[in-house]
Write a protein that holds these residues in place. Structure first.
Motif, PDB file in Angstrom:
ATOM      1  N   GLU A 593       6.241  -1.438  14.896  1.00 30.54           N
ATOM      2  CA  GLU A 593       5.444  -1.735  14.364  1.00 30.54           C
ATOM      3  C   GLU A 593       4.928  -0.728  13.139  1.00 30.54           C
ATOM      4  O   GLU A 593       5.403  -0.682  12.095  1.00 30.54           O
ATOM      5  CB  GLU A 593       4.837  -2.756  14.259  1.00 30.54           C
ATOM      6  CG  GLU A 593       4.158  -3.253  13.485  1.00 30.54           C
ATOM      7  CD  GLU A 593       2.536  -4.687  13.512  1.00 30.54           C
ATOM      8  OE1 GLU A 593       2.476  -5.203  13.357  1.00 30.54           O
ATOM      9  OE2 GLU A 593       2.274  -4.504  14.661  1.00 30.54           O
ATOM     10  N   GLU A 594       4.738   0.150  14.407  1.00 30.52           N
ATOM     11  CA  GLU A 594       3.943   0.925  13.606  1.00 30.52           C
ATOM     12  C   GLU A 594       3.982   1.607  13.012  1.00 30.52           C
ATOM     13  O   GLU A 594       4.234   2.768  11.584  1.00 30.52           O
ATOM     14  CB  GLU A 594       2.456   1.712  14.465  1.00 30.52           C
ATOM     15  CG  GLU A 594       1.785   2.797  14.072  1.00 30.52           C
ATOM     16  CD  GLU A 594       0.940   3.771  15.445  1.00 30.52           C
ATOM     17  OE1 GLU A 594       0.695   4.931  14.997  1.00 30.52           O
ATOM     18  OE2 GLU A 594       0.670   3.306  16.403  1.00 30.52           O
ATOM     19  N   GLN A 597       6.087   0.498   9.809  1.00 27.41           N
ATOM     20  CA  GLN A 597       4.933   0.722   8.859  1.00 27.41           C
ATOM     21  C   GLN A 597       4.740   2.001   7.827  1.00 27.41           C
ATOM     22  O   GLN A 597       5.057   2.559   6.422  1.00 27.41           O
ATOM     23  CB  GLN A 597       3.348   0.967   9.034  1.00 27.41           C
ATOM     24  CG  GLN A 597       3.082  -1.030   9.407  1.00 27.41           C
ATOM     25  CD  GLN A 597       2.138  -1.822  10.817  1.00 27.41           C
ATOM     26  OE1 GLN A 597       1.299  -0.653  10.454  1.00 27.41           O
ATOM     27  NE2 GLN A 597       1.911  -2.983  10.560  1.00 27.41           N
ATOM     28  N   GLU A 603       1.205  -1.206   5.788  1.00 24.53           N
ATOM     29  CA  GLU A 603       1.236  -3.171   6.795  1.00 24.53           C
ATOM     30  C   GLU A 603       1.960  -3.255   5.766  1.00 24.53           C
ATOM     31  O   GLU A 603       2.280  -4.609   6.757  1.00 24.53           O
ATOM     32  CB  GLU A 603       0.049  -2.952   7.138  1.00 24.53           C
ATOM     33  CG  GLU A 603      -0.563  -1.381   7.915  1.00 24.53           C
ATOM     34  CD  GLU A 603      -2.276  -1.999   8.182  1.00 24.53           C
ATOM     35  OE1 GLU A 603      -2.506  -2.881   8.074  1.00 24.53           O
ATOM     36  OE2 GLU A 603      -2.660  -0.836   8.764  1.00 24.53           O
ATOM     37  N   VAL A 606       5.657  -4.559   6.099  1.00 29.46           N
ATOM     38  CA  VAL A 606       5.974  -5.234   8.176  1.00 29.46           C
ATOM     39  C   VAL A 606       5.223  -6.316   8.257  1.00 29.46           C
ATOM     40  O   VAL A 606       4.247  -6.201   8.018  1.00 29.46           O
ATOM     41  CB  VAL A 606       6.072  -4.136   9.032  1.00 29.46           C
ATOM     42  CG1 VAL A 606       6.346  -4.349  11.047  1.00 29.46           C
ATOM     43  CG2 VAL A 606       6.839  -2.782   8.442  1.00 29.46           C
TER      44      VAL A 606
END
Length: 815
Positions: A593-594, A597, A603, A606
């Motif tokens: 996820e990080e 992004q 942010e 995603v």
């Protein structure tokens, strides 16, 4: 007479009378005996009764052996749960097995999915009997759970051999003994009582109702209670053995008095005598938890003195008692390791089944060494013992490679002679361990069609689940799935008591895209949903949710019942709440996820959520326009399976639209009196290695506190009315339109785990196959981050991980 003896006699006087059927049969037998006796007196003969009795019993279908056409019916062969209890079960009676499979009965924290593929260990409801008009089929003969007791002579002193039945005596002799009881009355000595009960145990089973209904027999039982404390340990055990041969019902009130007496003597008896008494209670079919607890306490003190046969018999008792005290398990493991290499094949099966039935999780080392011994003896194991070992592997989630490879030879060789339940356990073990071997599955599948009418609903449901979970294609054995589905229809009456079996089977079919509409109508009907959701010991709501949503997606013209929106929302919230506490926090998910992004610009691009909540796993959702530019996602979408359109060109349904409107370059130029935007906003700047053409094309206007706040350095003042119009939700959610008029790409990034794939394979398991199929159906491109690629990358540099993700996202293949 002492006060205590008066009390026990009064209890016996209150014993329930024999049933009308039993009394009628006894009267018939007694009358027949009198006529025969007169006939014999005329002829001057003393022969026993001629073979005029026709005693028919029904048997439980085989768990592990198929009945050969020319095999004789073996009278008195019962399951271990029915040993000598006098209760004979219909071939189609549903067993209350506390180890039934559950497709998702509770939420698992061990996988990157909310579907638990383990087994339900809760109890079940009482069983419904087979309707009288059901088709009767020839039964099978199951394996002998007590075969290990014939492996060594030492077992004779601590177990009861049911195969060594005593020679039968004439009913006339039994009546003579009962007459002697009335003559002796109060002068009966304890030795006389033991002798009478022991000899009465020699009466043939079909004539025992005569004895049970005789008032003189009740009188003998009363006298035995009065002498309870006078019996020696050996005499008490002999009486208990006589009760086994006499088929005394497990609910008979006299047994509670004997259980209390045995419990009082635990400290004074030898350990082998304690094991023999426990075995006799098992043969009677009576649960004696208080007595067993005392035996376990005694065992803890003498455990280091036990020899191998005593250990195996103790483990058998523990297994049949369905409980092992936690404090007793570690020393039991140590003692087992000491004797492990001396275990015989049937003893290996018994030990494995004992730990399975008592729900005792062995340490990984002990379980593996036990599996090693089973592997060493695999060719000598009976079918019953082999299945018990597979249950141990299943319960301990042990992937013993050698034993699994040995099954490739053993199962095809044994399958033709194995019964339906044996084949079910083999398939279920493969499914539970995610082990797909086409030789094993094909051998089982080819044997099932002729046996399908013998299936219980539990067998059919588990088989459908296991084959569907492993993705066994219908084309391999075309008759397999239709015959198992038909077996489920034939057992519809059982499903009212065991609804989990229907849901389990239908989910297995759904994994393969098979949807029998008549069974779906039943499963989604209001009455069945109320029944399934009313179970306290099983959580069947998630199964209903998965099935209902799959029907809505894959059967667009479905006119049948559906579960209520309120129940759907309740389950969705439950699944998402759990996912936030478990799967969403996994290191591999957070890292993906990080980095995504960072790759896409922030942010906003995603979104971590459940695109299809009924598939019980999370996704990282991205969107790209037709030119490959990332599109921001600000509002959390909510998926409703009822309104998702079946078209690859359509987006999923969202409850509520995006807040705001999409602004094109032309519109912004008009608002700000500019001809072009120039450079994009910093938050929209993609990762510096993104292809040059992949520039973002839209922005989202955030809500400001002041009505007259300016959002652009050179533009127009946004009034409150205009700002509200810009932020008003869209009336009809559609694909986001980009400046070129193209259609957006919807991408679902899957952070897979090894539990999504078959053992040592890249073959997806059933639920993941269903999810991928349905994501494609609603217009998503799936990008997979498989564990054999992504997990090793977590230890690499950030640049390597970003390059890997960029290749996955911006390639048309999507991994």
């Amino acid at each position: 007479m002492s006060a205590s003896r008066c009390w026990t006699v009064r209890r016996l006087l209150l014993l329930p009378p024999a049933s009308g059927r039993e009394v009628s049969k006894a009267r018939f037998l007694h009358r027949d005996h009198d006529l025969q006796k007169k006939e014999e007196e005329k002829q001057g003969g003393g022969r026993g009764m001629p073979g005029v009795w026709e005693y028919r019993v029904q048997y439980n279908p085989s768990a592990y052996h198929r009945l050969q056409p020319d095999s004789a019916v073996l009278v008195g062969t019962h399951t271990d749960e029915e040993l000598t209890s006098g209760t004979f079960v219909s071939p189609f009676r549903q067993r209350n097995n506390p180890y039934t499979v559950r497709s998702s009965r509770h939420l698992s924290s061990a996988k990157n999915t909310l579907l638990d593929l383990a087994f339900n260990r809760g109890g079940g409801s009482k069983v419904a009997e087979q309707p009288t008009d059901s088709v009767r089929l020839p039964p099978d003969v199951r394996g002998d759970p007590r075969a290990f007791q014939r492996c060594r002579p030492e077992y004779r002193t601590m177990s009861h051999d049911l195969s060594l039945s005593p020679p039968s005596i004439a009913i006339g002799k039994a009546f003579e003994m009962l007459h002697d009881v009335t003559e002796l009355k109060g002068s009966l000595r304890s030795a006389d009582i033991v002798r009478f009960l022991s000899e009465l145990g020699h009466v043939a089973p079909e004539q025992q109702p005569l004895v049970h209904s005789d008032t003189r027999f009740s009188m003998l039982l009363r006298y035995s209670v009065e002498s309870l404390r006078l019996f020696s340990h050996a005499q008490l055990l002999e009486i208990l053995r006589a009760f086994v041969w006499l088929n005394i019902p497990a609910t008979h009130s006299i047994l509670s008095l004997y259980e209390a007496e045995f419990s009082c003597r635990v400290e004074d008896m030898e350990f082998r005598e304690l094991l023999l008494a426990a075995d006799l209670w098992r043969c009677l079919g009576r649960q004696v938890p208080r007595y067993l607890e005392l035996v376990y306490t005694c065992a803890a003190r003498v455990l280091d003195q036990l020899e191998l046969p005593e250990l195996v018999q103790l483990l058998y008792v523990i297994g049949e008692g369905r409980r092992c005290p936690p404090a007793l398990l570690p020393p039991l493991e140590l003692l087992l390791l000491k004797h492990l290499n001396r275990l015989l094949p049937e003893e290996v099966g018994t030990v494995s089944l004992a730990f399975f039935k008592s729900q005792s999780s062995l340490s990984a080392g002990t379980a593996r060494r036990l599996a090693d011994q089973a592997h060493h003896l695999v060719e000598e194991l009976s079918d019953y013992a082999l299945v018990n070992v597979l249950k141990l592997l299943r319960f301990n989630h042990l992937d013993h490679r050698g034993l699994l490879w040995a099954l490739r030879c053993e199962v095809p060789r044994r399958a033709p002679r194995m019964g339906i339940q044996g084949l079910m356990h083999v398939t279920l073990t493969c499914s539970s361990l995610h082990y797909r071997d086409d030789d094993i599955l094909l051998a089982v599948a080819q044997c099932l069609p002729p046996l399908a009418p013998l299936c219980r609903s539990k067998d059919a449901g588990k088989l459908l689940w296991a084959f569907g979970m492993l993705g066994f294609p219908p084309s391999e054995v075309p008759q397999l799935y239709p015959c198992l589905t038909q077996a489920m229809r034939l057992k519809e009456f059982e499903l009212q008591h065991f609804p989990q079996h229907l849901l389990t089977g239908l989910l297995g079919l759904a994994f393969l895209g098979l949807y029998p509409q008549d069974l779906l109508n039943l499963a989604l009907s209001e009455d069945f949903v109320r029944l399934a959701t009313g179970f306290q010991h099983l959580d069947l709501k998630k199964d209903l949710f998965t099935l209902d949503a799959s029907v809505g997606l894959e059967i667009p013209n479905w006119k049948g019942p559906r579960i209520s929106p309120a129940l759907t929302e309740q389950i969705r919230q439950q699944l998402w709440t759990f996912a936030q506490q478990d799967v969403c926090l996994k290191a591999e998910v957070l890292e993906a996820e990080e980095l995504l992004q960072e790759l896409l610009g922030g942010e906003a691009f995603v979104q971590k959520h459940m695109i299809l909540p009924h598939t019980r796993s999370i996704d990282l959702e991205l969107r790209l326009d037709s030119e490959g530019c990332p599109i921001p996602l600000h509002s959390e979408p909510k998926c409703n399976a009822k309104s998702v359109k079946r078209a690859s060109s359509s987006p999923p349904f969202w409850e509520g639209g995006h807040t705001g409107v999409m602004i094109t370059e032309d519109l912004l130029a008009q608002l700000t009196s500019l001809r072009s935007l120039g450079q994009p906003h910093n938050e929209m700047q993609p990762y510096n290695e993104m292809p040059p053409h992949s520039k973002p094309c839209r922005v989202h206007l955030k809500k400001e506190q002041e009505d007259d706040e300016r959002m652009f350095t050179s533009g127009v003042t946004l009034t409150s009315g205009f700002l509200e119009a810009l932020k008003s939700p869209a009336q009809h959610p559609v694909y986001p339109q980009v400046s070129t008029g193209g259609t957006a790409q919807f991408i679902a990034v899957q952070v897979s785990t090894r539990n999504h794939f078959c053992y040592q394979s890249q073959q997806l398991l059933g639920l993941q196959l269903l999810k991928r199929r349905q994501l494609a159906l609603v217009g998503y491109r799936v990008v997979d981050l498989p564990p054999w690629e992504w997990i090793p990358l977590l230890r690499q540099s950030r640049t390597e991980k970003l390059a890997y993700l960029q290749g996955k996202i911006f390639s048309m293949q999507g991994g």
